[in-house]
Design a protein around this motif. Structure first.
Motif, PDB file in Angstrom:
ATOM      1  N   LEU A  49       8.604  99.190 -18.163  1.00 21.78           N
ATOM      2  CA  LEU A  49       8.239  98.197 -19.314  1.00 21.78           C
ATOM      3  C   LEU A  49       6.717  98.341 -19.504  1.00 21.78           C
ATOM      4  CD1 LEU A  49      10.182  94.909 -19.290  1.00 21.78           C
ATOM      5  CD2 LEU A  49       9.947  96.550 -21.221  1.00 21.78           C
ATOM      6  N   LYS A  50       6.155  98.675 -18.177  1.00 23.03           N
ATOM      7  CA  LYS A  50       4.628  98.604 -18.333  1.00 23.03           C
ATOM      8  C   LYS A  50       4.305  99.899 -19.092  1.00 23.03           C
ATOM      9  CE  LYS A  50       1.343  97.796 -14.549  1.00 23.03           C
ATOM     10  NZ  LYS A  50       1.068  96.380 -14.724  1.00 23.03           N
ATOM     11  N   ASP A  91       9.050  89.379 -16.830  1.00 24.22           N
ATOM     12  CA  ASP A  91       9.223  90.675 -17.672  1.00 24.22           C
ATOM     13  C   ASP A  91       9.965  90.402 -19.055  1.00 24.22           C
ATOM     14  OD1 ASP A  91       7.442  91.823 -16.099  1.00 24.22           O
ATOM     15  OD2 ASP A  91       8.669  93.087 -15.063  1.00 24.22           O
ATOM     16  N   LYS A  92      11.248  89.688 -18.613  1.00 25.57           N
ATOM     17  CA  LYS A  92      12.357  89.727 -19.545  1.00 25.57           C
ATOM     18  C   LYS A  92      11.791  88.914 -20.830  1.00 25.57           C
ATOM     19  CE  LYS A  92      17.163  88.167 -20.052  1.00 25.57           C
ATOM     20  NZ  LYS A  92      18.115  87.262 -19.603  1.00 25.57           N
ATOM     21  N   GLY A  98       1.592  92.851 -21.792  1.00 19.91           N
ATOM     22  CA  GLY A  98       2.513  93.359 -20.972  1.00 19.91           C
ATOM     23  C   GLY A  98       2.236  94.356 -20.292  1.00 19.91           C
ATOM     24  N   MET A 144       8.844  88.431 -21.522  1.00 22.16           N
ATOM     25  CA  MET A 144       7.687  89.241 -22.389  1.00 22.16           C
ATOM     26  C   MET A 144       8.306  90.366 -23.169  1.00 22.16           C
ATOM     27  SD  MET A 144       4.436  89.283 -22.429  1.00 22.16           S
ATOM     28  CE  MET A 144       3.630  90.224 -23.690  1.00 22.16           C
ATOM     29  N   ALA A 145       9.327  91.122 -22.842  1.00 22.55           N
ATOM     30  CA  ALA A 145      10.045  91.846 -23.579  1.00 22.55           C
ATOM     31  C   ALA A 145      10.594  91.103 -24.807  1.00 22.55           C
ATOM     32  CB  ALA A 145      10.956  92.784 -22.586  1.00 22.55           C
ATOM     33  N   GLU A 187       0.425  93.087 -16.982  1.00 26.14           N
ATOM     34  CA  GLU A 187       1.312  91.799 -16.309  1.00 26.14           C
ATOM     35  C   GLU A 187       2.367  92.465 -15.894  1.00 26.14           C
ATOM     36  OE1 GLU A 187       0.039  89.042 -15.140  1.00 26.14           O
ATOM     37  OE2 GLU A 187      -1.857  89.095 -16.456  1.00 26.14           O
ATOM     38  N   SER A 188       2.976  93.179 -16.513  1.00 27.73           N
ATOM     39  CA  SER A 188       4.554  93.576 -16.302  1.00 27.73           C
ATOM     40  C   SER A 188       4.846  94.225 -14.755  1.00 27.73           C
ATOM     41  CB  SER A 188       4.887  94.373 -17.352  1.00 27.73           C
ATOM     42  OG  SER A 188       6.275  94.716 -17.285  1.00 27.73           O
ATOM     43  N   GLN A 189       5.915  93.832 -14.208  1.00 26.03           N
ATOM     44  CA  GLN A 189       6.074  94.383 -13.014  1.00 26.03           C
ATOM     45  C   GLN A 189       7.042  95.431 -12.890  1.00 26.03           C
ATOM     46  OE1 GLN A 189       4.559  92.683 -10.279  1.00 26.03           O
ATOM     47  NE2 GLN A 189       3.690  91.690 -11.901  1.00 26.03           N
ATOM     48  N   ASN A 190       7.535  95.566 -14.036  1.00 30.03           N
ATOM     49  CA  ASN A 190       8.759  96.740 -14.178  1.00 30.03           C
ATOM     50  C   ASN A 190       7.902  97.787 -14.774  1.00 30.03           C
ATOM     51  OD1 ASN A 190      10.359  98.618 -15.593  1.00 30.03           O
ATOM     52  ND2 ASN A 190      11.887  96.879 -15.537  1.00 30.03           N
TER      53      ASN A 190
END
Lengths: 205, 72
Positions: B40-41, A22-23, B31, A25-26, B34-37
Motif C-alpha cells: 500500500l505504501k 491501513d484499511k 498514506g 486509509m485505503a 503512515e501506511s504499515q503495509n
C-alpha cells in the motif's frame, strides 16, 4: 466552563497521534477515486471544448484504472471481499431477461418491420452488414434451447445451435426457400426481408 | 462563444477537478508516510506522483486558455 472543557479536550487531542488503520486509509482513497471518476464523467459530458473534453476523458480513464488497481490490491490483502452472486439468482435473472429479449425483438419487428426497414432507414448498402450482424446476434441470444420453459406461445423451439452454421450465421428453416449465401448488393435486402419474415414466423405466430 | 475558448461551466469543472486532485495527492502522501503495509505504501507513493502530474495537466489547460503560460 465551555472554554475550559474545550481546552482540556484540545490538550488531550494534541497529545495523541491518531494512526488511521491501513484499511481505512485505503478505503478513503478508493472512495475519493470513485467520486472523482463520477465527477470526471459529468465534466466530460458537459464539456463543449474538444481539448477540455479530451483532458477530462484522459483523467477519467486514469481515475478508473487507479481505482481498479487499488481495489485489486485491497482485495489481495483481504481488505475488500466480494461475494459471488448465487448461480440460482443469475439463472433466474437470465430467464427473465431472455423473455424480455423476446418481447423487445417482437416490439422491434412490429414497428420497424425487421432488417429491411432498418437498412433502408440507415441509407441502404452500407448499413446492411450491421443489420445482418444485429440479426445474427438476436438469433444467437434468443435462439433458446428447448425445455427452457420461457418460450412465447407458438414459438418454435428448433431455433437452437443446429440452426446456426459454423460461421455463426443463422440458417434458414427448411421450406423458407431463402439462400443464406448472399453477401452484398441489392439481393441483401431481399435476404434480410426474408430472414425477418422467417424470424417473425418463429415468434409472432 | 468561440469554440476554442473555455466556458464558465468548464472553468468550474477544471477548478473542482484541480481541488480534487490536490486533495488526492495529499491523501496519498499521508498514506505513503503512515501506511504499515509495504505494498500500500508503494502504491500511495506512486499514485501521489502520478496524480500531481494530472494536476499539472489541468493547470496546462488553464494556461493554454489564459494567454499567460507560467506553468510547464
Amino acid at each position: 466552563m465551555y472554554n475550559q472543557s474545550t481546552s482540556t479536550m484540545g490538550q488531550q487531542m494534541g497529545q495523541q497521534h491518531v494512526a488511521l488503520p491501513d484499511k481505512d486509509m485505503a478505503n478513503i482513497v478508493l472512495s475519493e477515486l470513485k467520486r472523482m471518476s463520477r465527477e470526471y464523467t459529468t465534466a466530460c459530458l458537459e464539456a463543449a471544448n474538444p481539448m477540455v473534453h479530451q483532458t477530462f476523458n484522459q483523467l477519467l480513464q486514469k481515475s478508473l484504472a487507479d481505482q481498479m488497481q487499488l481495489f485489486q490490491l485491497m482485495n489481495q490483502q483481504g481488505m475488500y471481499n466480494v461475494t459471488a452472486a448465487p448461480t440460482q439468482e443469475i439463472q433466474k435473472e437470465q430467464q427473465k431477461f431472455r423473455q424480455c429479449g423476446f418481447e423487445t425483438q417482437q416490439f422491434m419487428q412490429q414497428y420497424l418491420g425487421g432488417g429491411q426497414t432498418t437498412a433502408g432507414m440507415m441509407g441502404g448498402q452500407n448499413a446492411q452488414p450491421t443489420s445482418q450482424a444485429t440479426m445474427n446476434q438476436m438469433t444467437s441470444n434468443y435462439g433458446m434451447p428447448s425445455g427452457m420453459g420461457t418460450m412465447p406461445p407458438g414459438a418454435s423451439s428448433t431455433t437452437t445451435s443446429s440452426n446456426i452454421n459454423a460461421s455463426g450465421n443463422p440458417q434458414m428453416r427448411a421450406g423458407s426457400g431463402t439462400s443464406s449465401g448472399m453477401s452484398s448488393g441489392s439481393g441483401m435486402s431481399t435476404q434480410m426481408s426474408s430472414t425477418t419474415q422467417d424470424h417473425s414466423k418463429k415468434y409472432l405466430i | 462563444m468561440h469554440t476554442g475558448s473555455v466556458s464558465t461551466k468548464e472553468l468550474s469543472y477544471i477548478c473542482d477537478s484541480m481541488k480534487n486532485e490536490e486533495t488526492l495527492v495529499k491523501l496519498c502522501v499521508h498514506g505513503a508516510v503512515e501506511s504499515q503495509n509495504p505494498q500500500l505504501k508503494q502504491f500511495f507513493y506512486q499514485l501521489s506522483h502520478e496524480r500531481f502530474q494530472d494536476y499539472n495537466q489541468l493547470m496546462n489547460v488553464l494556461d493554454h486558455h489564459s494567454g499567460q503560460t507560467q506553468y510547464s
